[in-house]
Motif scaffolding. Structure first.
Motif, PDB file in Angstrom:
ATOM      1  N   GLN A 170     -36.142 -14.604-132.195  1.00  0.00           N
ATOM      2  CA  GLN A 170     -35.469 -13.316-132.373  1.00  0.00           C
ATOM      3  C   GLN A 170     -34.182 -13.450-133.163  1.00  0.00           C
ATOM      4  O   GLN A 170     -33.436 -12.476-133.326  1.00  0.00           O
ATOM      5  CB  GLN A 170     -35.172 -12.684-131.012  1.00  0.00           C
ATOM      6  CG  GLN A 170     -36.386 -12.070-130.321  1.00  0.00           C
ATOM      7  CD  GLN A 170     -37.377 -13.119-129.832  1.00  0.00           C
ATOM      8  OE1 GLN A 170     -36.974 -14.091-129.194  1.00  0.00           O
ATOM      9  NE2 GLN A 170     -38.653 -12.931-130.122  1.00  0.00           N
ATOM     10  N   GLY A 171     -33.895 -14.667-133.639  1.00  0.00           N
ATOM     11  CA  GLY A 171     -32.685 -14.896-134.409  1.00  0.00           C
ATOM     12  C   GLY A 171     -31.429 -15.011-133.569  1.00  0.00           C
ATOM     13  O   GLY A 171     -30.313 -14.863-134.083  1.00  0.00           O
ATOM     14  N   GLU A 172     -31.592 -15.299-132.275  1.00  0.00           N
ATOM     15  CA  GLU A 172     -30.447 -15.389-131.360  1.00  0.00           C
ATOM     16  C   GLU A 172     -30.118 -16.846-131.071  1.00  0.00           C
ATOM     17  O   GLU A 172     -31.002 -17.684-130.908  1.00  0.00           O
ATOM     18  CB  GLU A 172     -30.753 -14.661-130.053  1.00  0.00           C
ATOM     19  CG  GLU A 172     -31.020 -13.167-130.251  1.00  0.00           C
ATOM     20  CD  GLU A 172     -31.606 -12.526-129.009  1.00  0.00           C
ATOM     21  OE1 GLU A 172     -32.226 -13.266-128.199  1.00  0.00           O
ATOM     22  OE2 GLU A 172     -31.471 -11.302-128.847  1.00  0.00           O
ATOM     23  N   ALA A 173     -28.809 -17.140-130.974  1.00  0.00           N
ATOM     24  CA  ALA A 173     -28.363 -18.506-130.695  1.00  0.00           C
ATOM     25  C   ALA A 173     -28.219 -18.775-129.204  1.00  0.00           C
ATOM     26  O   ALA A 173     -28.330 -19.916-128.759  1.00  0.00           O
ATOM     27  CB  ALA A 173     -27.036 -18.772-131.393  1.00  0.00           C
ATOM     28  N   VAL A 174     -27.953 -17.733-128.428  1.00  0.00           N
ATOM     29  CA  VAL A 174     -27.697 -17.893-126.992  1.00  0.00           C
ATOM     30  C   VAL A 174     -28.878 -17.332-126.207  1.00  0.00           C
ATOM     31  O   VAL A 174     -29.279 -16.179-126.398  1.00  0.00           O
ATOM     32  CB  VAL A 174     -26.402 -17.165-126.577  1.00  0.00           C
ATOM     33  CG1 VAL A 174     -26.158 -17.335-125.076  1.00  0.00           C
ATOM     34  CG2 VAL A 174     -25.213 -17.708-127.369  1.00  0.00           C
ATOM     35  N   GLY A 175     -29.439 -18.162-125.339  1.00  0.00           N
ATOM     36  CA  GLY A 175     -30.508 -17.730-124.452  1.00  0.00           C
ATOM     37  C   GLY A 175     -30.018 -17.640-123.021  1.00  0.00           C
ATOM     38  O   GLY A 175     -28.937 -18.139-122.685  1.00  0.00           O
ATOM     39  N   ILE A 176     -30.814 -17.018-122.165  1.00  0.00           N
ATOM     40  CA  ILE A 176     -30.486 -16.905-120.744  1.00  0.00           C
ATOM     41  C   ILE A 176     -31.648 -17.465-119.934  1.00  0.00           C
ATOM     42  O   ILE A 176     -32.810 -17.109-120.169  1.00  0.00           O
ATOM     43  CB  ILE A 176     -30.241 -15.428-120.338  1.00  0.00           C
ATOM     44  CG1 ILE A 176     -29.095 -14.822-121.145  1.00  0.00           C
ATOM     45  CG2 ILE A 176     -29.930 -15.340-118.831  1.00  0.00           C
ATOM     46  CD1 ILE A 176     -27.734 -15.412-120.855  1.00  0.00           C
TER      47      ILE A 176
ATOM     48  N   ARG B 277     -19.713 -20.558-117.412  1.00  0.00           N
ATOM     49  CA  ARG B 277     -19.187 -19.757-118.509  1.00  0.00           C
ATOM     50  C   ARG B 277     -19.920 -18.415-118.567  1.00  0.00           C
ATOM     51  O   ARG B 277     -21.138 -18.355-118.392  1.00  0.00           O
ATOM     52  CB  ARG B 277     -19.337 -20.473-119.848  1.00  0.00           C
ATOM     53  CG  ARG B 277     -18.537 -21.764-119.972  1.00  0.00           C
ATOM     54  CD  ARG B 277     -17.052 -21.495-120.090  1.00  0.00           C
ATOM     55  NE  ARG B 277     -16.311 -22.710-120.366  1.00  0.00           N
ATOM     56  CZ  ARG B 277     -15.629 -23.403-119.462  1.00  0.00           C
ATOM     57  NH1 ARG B 277     -15.593 -22.970-118.211  1.00  0.00           N
ATOM     58  NH2 ARG B 277     -14.985 -24.505-119.794  1.00  0.00           N
ATOM     59  N   SER B 278     -19.167 -17.355-118.825  1.00  0.00           N
ATOM     60  CA  SER B 278     -19.765 -16.035-118.980  1.00  0.00           C
ATOM     61  C   SER B 278     -20.526 -15.975-120.297  1.00  0.00           C
ATOM     62  O   SER B 278     -20.310 -16.795-121.203  1.00  0.00           O
ATOM     63  CB  SER B 278     -18.684 -14.955-118.961  1.00  0.00           C
ATOM     64  OG  SER B 278     -17.872 -15.062-120.127  1.00  0.00           O
ATOM     65  N   ILE B 279     -21.396 -14.994-120.433  1.00  0.00           N
ATOM     66  CA  ILE B 279     -22.116 -14.822-121.685  1.00  0.00           C
ATOM     67  C   ILE B 279     -21.135 -14.552-122.824  1.00  0.00           C
ATOM     68  O   ILE B 279     -21.313 -15.032-123.941  1.00  0.00           O
ATOM     69  CB  ILE B 279     -23.165 -13.686-121.564  1.00  0.00           C
ATOM     70  CG1 ILE B 279     -23.948 -13.535-122.868  1.00  0.00           C
ATOM     71  CG2 ILE B 279     -22.509 -12.373-121.175  1.00  0.00           C
ATOM     72  CD1 ILE B 279     -24.809 -14.715-123.218  1.00  0.00           C
ATOM     73  N   GLY B 280     -20.043 -13.823-122.534  1.00  0.00           N
ATOM     74  CA  GLY B 280     -19.047 -13.560-123.561  1.00  0.00           C
ATOM     75  C   GLY B 280     -18.385 -14.830-124.051  1.00  0.00           C
ATOM     76  O   GLY B 280     -18.145 -14.997-125.252  1.00  0.00           O
TER      77      GLY B 280
ATOM     78  N   ASP C  37     -11.305 -12.479-125.775  1.00  0.00           N
ATOM     79  CA  ASP C  37     -10.721 -12.317-124.448  1.00  0.00           C
ATOM     80  C   ASP C  37     -11.567 -12.930-123.341  1.00  0.00           C
ATOM     81  O   ASP C  37     -11.151 -12.950-122.181  1.00  0.00           O
ATOM     82  CB  ASP C  37     -10.481 -10.827-124.156  1.00  0.00           C
ATOM     83  CG  ASP C  37      -9.421 -10.229-125.069  1.00  0.00           C
ATOM     84  OD1 ASP C  37      -8.606 -11.004-125.611  1.00  0.00           O
ATOM     85  OD2 ASP C  37      -9.417  -8.997-125.258  1.00  0.00           O
ATOM     86  N   ASP C  38     -12.767 -13.423-123.688  1.00  0.00           N
ATOM     87  CA  ASP C  38     -13.595 -14.104-122.697  1.00  0.00           C
ATOM     88  C   ASP C  38     -13.268 -15.590-122.602  1.00  0.00           C
ATOM     89  O   ASP C  38     -13.891 -16.308-121.822  1.00  0.00           O
ATOM     90  CB  ASP C  38     -15.080 -13.924-123.031  1.00  0.00           C
ATOM     91  CG  ASP C  38     -15.556 -12.506-122.783  1.00  0.00           C
ATOM     92  OD1 ASP C  38     -15.496 -12.059-121.624  1.00  0.00           O
ATOM     93  OD2 ASP C  38     -15.965 -11.826-123.740  1.00  0.00           O
ATOM     94  N   ARG C  39     -12.323 -16.051-123.391  1.00  0.00           N
ATOM     95  CA  ARG C  39     -11.873 -17.443-123.341  1.00  0.00           C
ATOM     96  C   ARG C  39     -10.472 -17.526-122.759  1.00  0.00           C
ATOM     97  O   ARG C  39      -9.704 -16.557-122.790  1.00  0.00           O
ATOM     98  CB  ARG C  39     -11.861 -18.039-124.755  1.00  0.00           C
ATOM     99  CG  ARG C  39     -13.250 -18.387-125.280  1.00  0.00           C
ATOM    100  CD  ARG C  39     -13.676 -19.768-124.848  1.00  0.00           C
ATOM    101  NE  ARG C  39     -15.094 -19.995-125.016  1.00  0.00           N
ATOM    102  CZ  ARG C  39     -15.633 -21.162-125.381  1.00  0.00           C
ATOM    103  NH1 ARG C  39     -14.856 -22.197-125.639  1.00  0.00           N
ATOM    104  NH2 ARG C  39     -16.934 -21.307-125.468  1.00  0.00           N
TER     105      ARG C  39
END
Length: 324
Positions: free
Chosen positions: A86-92, A56-59, A140-142
């Motif tokens: 940092q208050g972010e839900a998605v990490g890399i 899955r893309s980050i988008g 549009d990323d789905r």
């Protein structure tokens, strides 16, 4: 076991260092699921679910994370996302996105009882009630299930398989899509689109949570309802359809009628949604055809037999069986 990428204890310690979730204690691979890699993480603060998105893309993952945060804000029963410092839900990690989810206790029931089925149908209807006016992020990323998306995915499948049968099946597929009537008046919103029993949790006999929004997308609001109804007899299935002859009566609307009635009591369908449920149901069959494009000969295969039976029945008769 559905683990495509392995992780070491040290790697999980590194990932957890960006969160306030306690000290790492251990991990266990999760066998459920066939696409993404999932682990249970145990820390001094409890148990969590780590999902690593293999394809899955980050988008696409941001679409999911924003949707789940919105649903939790509406008190919808689904696992919460755990934010990093940092208050972010998605990490890399290793150039692929991941999310750490709340762990919810419960059981996956392959054969829920009638009360549990009604509870589940209610929650599906509530999902569409909540998201009808929701403005999705990174929409549009789905793969948003409609005619254009189905056509695109079928063309990709035919090109990948690259056989005469695949090309002829694509011609049938595109012609069938062209016959669908899906007017712009049909309301759209978020549908989950993957009601495998492993994505539904019950606790103490009651509905606990809907999980795994990996296939959720912006589509016709009745798409989830269409995937819940099965107007065909139980004996007619993907591994037994060839036991029947074309023209055999393979319909039994009793369960489908009850499902629609229950759903409609929580989210009343508009006249257009009732009129064109026939077409949305056919669209759901066409997406099944996409996922199993290599299965069957173009002259006669499972999804084609279902579409042929529905065409012979007709939209008006389908409407009368469900709503009449």
């Amino acid at each position: 076991m559905a683990v495509k990428t392995t992780f070491s204890a040290q790697e999980f310690r590194e990932i957890l260092s960006y969160y306030n979730l306690g000290e790492y204690q251990g991990f266990t691979p999760i066998s459920h699921g066939s696409v993404q890699t999932n682990f249970f993480l145990q820390t001094t603060q409890g148990r969590f679910v780590f999902r690593y998105y293999e394809n899955r893309s980050i988008g696409s993952v941001l679409f999911e994370s924003h949707l789940i945060q919105y649903l939790k804000g509406q008190q919808y029963p689904c696992p919460a996302l755990l934010l990093n410092r940092q208050g972010e839900a998605v990490g890399i990690y290793r150039e692929k996105p991941y999310i750490i989810f709340e762990f919810i206790e419960g059981q996956h029931l392959e054969y829920p009882d009638e009360m549990q089925k009604r509870q589940f149908i209610q929650e599906v209807a509530q999902l569409q009630n909540i998201t009808r006016d929701y403005q999705p992020v990174n929409k549009d990323d789905r793969w948003n299930y409609d005619i254009d998306c189905g056509r695109k995915l079928a063309r990709q499948a035919a090109q990948r398989i690259d056989t005469t049968n695949a090309r002829e099946k694509l011609a049938w597929f595109e012609h069938t899509l062209s016959q669908l009537q899906l007017p712009a008046s049909l309301p759209r919103g978020i549908c989950h689109c993957d009601f495998h029993f492993s994505n539904i949790l019950f606790k103490d006999g009651n509905f606990a949570a809907l999980i795994d929004f990996d296939d959720a997308n912006y589509t016709f609001l009745t798409y989830d309802l269409a995937t819940l109804i099965n107007p065909f007899i139980p004996a007619f299935d993907w591994d037994s359809w060839s036991d029947f002859k074309p023209g055999d009566n393979i319909f039994d609307f009793s369960a489908a009628r009850e499902t629609v009635l229950e759903y409609n009591s929580y989210r009343p369908l508009s006249p257009d949604e009732k009129q064109y449920l026939f077409d949305v149901f056919k669209l759901s069959i066409m997406f099944d055809c996409v996922w199993y494009f290599e299965r069957g000969n173009v002259s006669d295969f499972f999804e084609k037999r279902k579409i042929d039976a529905l065409n012979n029945l007709g939209r008006d008769a389908f409407y009368q069986e469900i709503f009449g």
